[in-house]
Enzyme design. Structure first.
Site, PDB file in Angstrom:
ATOM      1  N   ARG A 242     -18.661  18.462 -12.329  1.00 17.95           N
ATOM      2  CA  ARG A 242     -18.246  18.658 -13.717  1.00 17.95           C
ATOM      3  C   ARG A 242     -19.500  18.892 -14.552  1.00 17.95           C
ATOM      4  NH1 ARG A 242     -18.128  14.638 -17.398  1.00 17.95           N
ATOM      5  NH2 ARG A 242     -17.657  12.946 -15.948  1.00 17.95           N
TER       6      ARG A 242
ATOM      7  N   HIS B 224     -16.430  14.735 -19.624  1.00 16.91           N
ATOM      8  CA  HIS B 224     -15.112  14.421 -19.073  1.00 16.91           C
ATOM      9  C   HIS B 224     -14.030  14.969 -19.999  1.00 16.91           C
ATOM     10  CE1 HIS B 224     -11.924  12.246 -17.069  1.00 16.91           C
ATOM     11  NE2 HIS B 224     -11.566  11.729 -18.221  1.00 16.91           N
TER      12      HIS B 224
ATOM     13  N   TYR C 143     -24.955   8.900 -19.408  1.00 18.11           N
ATOM     14  CA  TYR C 143     -24.866   8.327 -18.064  1.00 18.11           C
ATOM     15  C   TYR C 143     -25.299   9.294 -16.950  1.00 18.11           C
ATOM     16  CZ  TYR C 143     -20.304  10.751 -18.306  1.00 18.11           C
ATOM     17  OH  TYR C 143     -19.316  11.682 -18.478  1.00 18.11           O
TER      18      TYR C 143
END
Length: 409
Positions: A301, A305, A314
């Site tokens: 990805r 998200h 992160y």
């Protein structure tokens, strides 16, 4: 060159329906099953090195051979390869436009598929018209392959409807927000068509995070026990929101299938040709009464998200940059150019079509009518309910207060 609108046409039947099935023999099918098992044995765990996976196009766009899966794409033509490239380019443009619209306040939320185009287009083009697809909420490329108008995907994210299309028109179920529950729906549907004797299959999409949900594991068990004609297609994009896969599982994801008694295989999810071949193989198994398969499309990805997420909190930039070098669109473009399957005229015309699609999406979203303010009270109870009537009246008074306040000025 005139490029036909993918969204306006019915999904192409998989070339596998005319040749892969005929080209593959019982030996090929058993070889594919052995290959899946062998890959499971060779593939390192989550802590060890680059995973082994099925690959037909390298990140540099070079064609590599695979004796097991080559028969499933042996008949693919240069025109079809250009079609796969076009599908990926236009679905990415649609996805980028939707992200921009959310940033402009036109959508409440958007779940981008950036980086996952090859897994979605390859698997989506492997399906037949009579197969049934159960997506989650990120399968915009699969929806494109199934002939769903992309503007219909945006109504739910704008808050004007609960889906926007008839699932039975394209055998493409509405988006499912509840994580993993569509795998149970898909398995039940597959059990039903098996009892009906239908010559079709079902494919259920989900992510690596959803694979930890109980619903998904129950679907695996039911699918195996009832030998349901279902393909479980997991897009492992490495991150379940902000949780990496190594914090969810101790073995490669596709190996979970072994515990339920059916094959699992890991494919390079940034390789559209391999994704197409492996999904054709898995769907053929299902149609032939050989039961379920777990396909893990190992991809990435590239974006957030959803648009409410900030992946820079992160994920390291170096990780994202490494995966950008494996971009699925650049990979197929390199192959098309090297094989003289596409010229600059094709790419220029596709760029113009991409711009036109972006404009159409923007205009369509902004033209969507607002929903009926009182629709939320409809269909709560079949025969009505006094409490709902009371709440409707209270809401009507609340709405009227704004009008009254304005008139009082």
């Amino acid at each position: 060159m005139t490029v036909e609108s993918t969204a306006a046409r019915k999904p192409r039947r998989s070339a596998g329906t005319k040749s892969a099935a005929s080209a593959s023999t019982t030996g090929t099918k058993s070889a594919a099953s052995r290959s899946a098992g062998a890959a499971a044995k060779k593939s390192p765990g989550a802590t060890g090195g680059e995973p082994e996976l099925i690959q037909l196009l390298t990140p540099e766009g070079k064609r590599v051979k695979d004796a097991t899966y080559d028969p499933y794409v042996a008949d693919i033509t240069p025109e079809e390869l250009r079609g796969l490239y076009r599908d990926m380019v236009l679905s990415r443009r649609f996805d980028a436009e939707a992200t921009s619209l959310q940033r402009q306040g036109e959508l409440g939320l958007w779940a981008s598929m950036l980086g996952q185009e090859a897994a979605q287009i390859g698997s989506g083009r492997a399906t037949r018209d009579d197969d049934y697809v159960f997506p989650t909420y990120r399968e915009h490329g699969v929806a494109w392959c199934r002939g769903v108008d992309p503007t219909n995907l945006l109504g739910m994210f704008r808050g004007v409807n609960n889906g926007g299309w008839d699932p039975n028109s394209n055998n493409f179920h509405l988006y499912t927000i509840v994580i993993g529950s569509q795998t149970l729906h898909a398995t039940g549907y597959a059990m039903g068509i098996a009892k009906d004797g239908a010559d079709s299959a079902v494919i259920a999409y989900f992510g690596d995070g959803a694979s930890s949900q109980g619903d998904v594991l129950e679907a695996f068990n039911f699918g195996a026990v009832y030998n349901a004609p279902v393909v479980f297609f997991c897009q492992n994009n490495q991150w379940a929101i902000s949780e990496p896969t190594e914090r969810q599982m101790r073995v490669p994801l596709y190996q979970r299938a072994q515990g339920f008694g059916f094959p699992g295989v890991r494919v390079d999810g940034n390789d559209v040709l391999a994704s197409l071949a492996v999904t054709r193989w898995a769907l053929e198994r299902a149609r032939n009464g050989e039961g379920p398969t777990l396909v893990e499309a190992y991809t990435y990805r590239m974006g957030a998200h959803t648009t409410s997420d900030d992946p820079t909190k992160y994920r390291a930039d170096e990780e994202r940059e490494a995966w950008e070098a494996k971009d699925p669109i650049l990979r197929l473009r390199a192959y098309l150019v090297a094989a003289n399957h596409a010229d600059e005229g094709f790419f220029a015309e596709l760029e113009a079509e991409s711009e036109a699609l972006g404009k159409r999406v923007r205009e369509a979203v902004r033209a969507m009518p607002d929903p009926d303010d009182f629709a939320i009270f409809e269909n709560v109870y079949a025969d009505g309910h006094a409490l709902v009537d009371e709440e409707r009246a209270q809401f009507a008074a609340y709405q009227a207060s704004f009008t009254d306040a304005g008139e009082g000025k």
